[in-house]
Design a protein around this motif. Structure first.
Motif, PDB file in Angstrom:
ATOM      1  N   PHE A 165     -15.228  19.944   0.719  1.00 18.17           N
ATOM      2  CA  PHE A 165     -15.839  21.470   0.909  1.00 18.17           C
ATOM      3  C   PHE A 165     -16.959  21.925   0.161  1.00 18.17           C
ATOM      4  O   PHE A 165     -17.981  22.311   0.633  1.00 18.17           O
ATOM      5  N   LEU A 166     -16.736  21.655  -1.339  1.00 13.76           N
ATOM      6  CA  LEU A 166     -17.824  21.830  -2.244  1.00 13.76           C
ATOM      7  C   LEU A 166     -18.983  21.247  -2.137  1.00 13.76           C
ATOM      8  O   LEU A 166     -19.930  22.046  -2.194  1.00 13.76           O
ATOM      9  N   CYS A 167     -18.855  20.099  -2.002  1.00 13.79           N
ATOM     10  CA  CYS A 167     -20.298  19.209  -1.759  1.00 13.79           C
ATOM     11  C   CYS A 167     -20.966  19.633  -0.397  1.00 13.79           C
ATOM     12  O   CYS A 167     -22.209  19.766  -0.448  1.00 13.79           O
ATOM     13  N   PHE A 168     -20.292  19.925   0.547  1.00 13.93           N
ATOM     14  CA  PHE A 168     -21.054  20.159   1.964  1.00 13.93           C
ATOM     15  C   PHE A 168     -21.512  21.644   1.866  1.00 13.93           C
ATOM     16  O   PHE A 168     -22.722  21.874   2.281  1.00 13.93           O
ATOM     17  N   ALA A 169     -20.849  22.569   1.218  1.00 13.58           N
ATOM     18  CA  ALA A 169     -21.352  23.983   1.086  1.00 13.58           C
ATOM     19  C   ALA A 169     -22.502  23.949   0.074  1.00 13.58           C
ATOM     20  O   ALA A 169     -23.510  24.692   0.434  1.00 13.58           O
ATOM     21  N   THR A 170     -22.391  23.011  -0.790  1.00  9.87           N
ATOM     22  CA  THR A 170     -23.743  22.981  -1.644  1.00  9.87           C
ATOM     23  C   THR A 170     -24.677  22.589  -0.950  1.00  9.87           C
ATOM     24  O   THR A 170     -25.916  22.811  -1.221  1.00  9.87           O
ATOM     25  N   TRP A 171     -24.718  21.643  -0.177  1.00 10.50           N
ATOM     26  CA  TRP A 171     -25.725  20.954   0.628  1.00 10.50           C
ATOM     27  C   TRP A 171     -26.474  21.912   1.572  1.00 10.50           C
ATOM     28  O   TRP A 171     -27.519  22.209   1.770  1.00 10.50           O
ATOM     29  N   ILE A 172     -25.414  22.807   2.140  1.00  5.21           N
ATOM     30  CA  ILE A 172     -26.157  23.764   3.183  1.00  5.21           C
ATOM     31  C   ILE A 172     -26.885  24.843   2.284  1.00  5.21           C
ATOM     32  O   ILE A 172     -27.935  25.325   2.400  1.00  5.21           O
ATOM     33  N   VAL A 173     -26.296  25.573   1.031  1.00  5.96           N
ATOM     34  CA  VAL A 173     -26.902  26.320   0.271  1.00  5.96           C
ATOM     35  C   VAL A 173     -28.042  25.962  -0.347  1.00  5.96           C
ATOM     36  O   VAL A 173     -29.226  26.777  -0.430  1.00  5.96           O
ATOM     37  N   TRP A 174     -28.183  24.840  -0.903  1.00  5.86           N
ATOM     38  CA  TRP A 174     -29.209  24.414  -1.618  1.00  5.86           C
ATOM     39  C   TRP A 174     -30.513  24.016  -0.649  1.00  5.86           C
ATOM     40  O   TRP A 174     -31.486  24.335  -0.819  1.00  5.86           O
ATOM     41  N   ILE A 175     -30.076  23.440   0.399  1.00  9.89           N
ATOM     42  CA  ILE A 175     -31.171  22.813   1.549  1.00  9.89           C
ATOM     43  C   ILE A 175     -31.769  23.990   1.983  1.00  9.89           C
ATOM     44  O   ILE A 175     -32.858  24.385   2.315  1.00  9.89           O
ATOM     45  N   SER A 176     -30.812  25.130   2.155  1.00 15.41           N
ATOM     46  CA  SER A 176     -31.361  26.616   2.932  1.00 15.41           C
ATOM     47  C   SER A 176     -32.460  27.247   1.905  1.00 15.41           C
ATOM     48  O   SER A 176     -33.148  28.019   2.331  1.00 15.41           O
ATOM     49  N   GLY A 177     -32.040  26.902   0.660  1.00 16.45           N
ATOM     50  CA  GLY A 177     -32.953  27.714  -0.253  1.00 16.45           C
ATOM     51  C   GLY A 177     -34.451  26.956  -0.649  1.00 16.45           C
ATOM     52  O   GLY A 177     -35.090  27.605  -1.573  1.00 16.45           O
ATOM     53  N   LEU A 178     -34.318  25.690  -0.114  1.00 18.86           N
ATOM     54  CA  LEU A 178     -35.650  24.860  -0.775  1.00 18.86           C
ATOM     55  C   LEU A 178     -36.986  25.465   0.206  1.00 18.86           C
ATOM     56  O   LEU A 178     -36.768  25.986   1.189  1.00 18.86           O
TER      57      LEU A 178
END
Length: 212
Positions: A199-212
């Motif tokens: 869950f941490l990995c996928f949440a990171t993917w979403i937060v990081w990608i959305s901020g690029l």
């Protein structure tokens, strides 16, 4: 009437210790069973992760050709798949993610590297405190040191504020899944073991990608 030779305080202490021990046994059985899943389940797990993570790139519009995004995504998928399969976070996945995060921070002039570094220390330290308190209260390791180490690259990618959003998103999703599994299995929520790193990995993917 004969009185109990054990004081009420001691009796409640024994009952709590017995409940903790029983809960630890139930969760340990789930962890052992996870290591004996068939190869077909592992393949399905991998394919499902790839499809889910690839869908996250839709947030960027046209798929970018940046190798850093693909590298970080591959490491997140690797960590997530292994965590689902064995309830472990591979150290090399954590190392690879840390390298990718440090490279991104060092080469992007818009990133305040000090904030991201402080955030990584803060969130990893916070997870370690939570892990130790959980062990003290329950008698077994419910979070795992792999998740603590994983928080270093994840927080480097998300930053201090983004990490708070990421942890909240991961925790909310994990609780929702735990409640669903508890209803389906007719088990107590406290007896459900889930790989939180996924869950941490996928949440990171979403937060990081959305901020690029």
């Amino acid at each position: 009437m004969p009185e109990s030779s054990t004081p009420p305080e001691q009796q409640s202490g024994h009952s709590r210790a017995g409940a903790h021990a029983a809960r630890a046994q139930v969760i340990h059985a789930q962890l052992v069973a996870s290591g004996h899943r068939p190869f077909s389940v592992a393949c399905a797990n991998f394919v499902l992760h790839v499809l889910i993570y690839a869908s996250g790139l839709a947030l960027l519009g046209p798929w970018p050709g940046l190798w850093l995004i693909w590298c970080a995504g591959a490491m997140l998928v690797w960590a997530s798949c292994v965590d689902v399969q064995r309830f472990e976070i591979p150290d090399w996945a954590t190392v690879g993610l840390t390298g990718a995060a440090l490279y991104w921070i060092a080469t992007d002039p818009g990133i305040l590297w000090l904030e991201h570094a402080i955030g990584a220390i803060f969130w990893a330290g916070s997870f370690e405190i939570i892990r130790r308190v959980f062990i003290w209260r329950s008698g077994f390791d419910g979070l795992g040191f792999g998740d603590v180490k994983l928080m270093v690259p994840l927080a480097l990618l998300c930053g201090p504020v983004g990490s708070a959003q990421m942890v909240f998103l991961a925790a909310t999703a994990a609780v929702a899944v735990m409640l669903s599994v508890a209803v389906l299995r007719r088990q107590a929520v406290a007896n459900i073991a889930l790989p939180f790193g996924t869950f941490l990995c996928f949440a990171t993917w979403i937060v990081w990608i959305s901020g690029l």
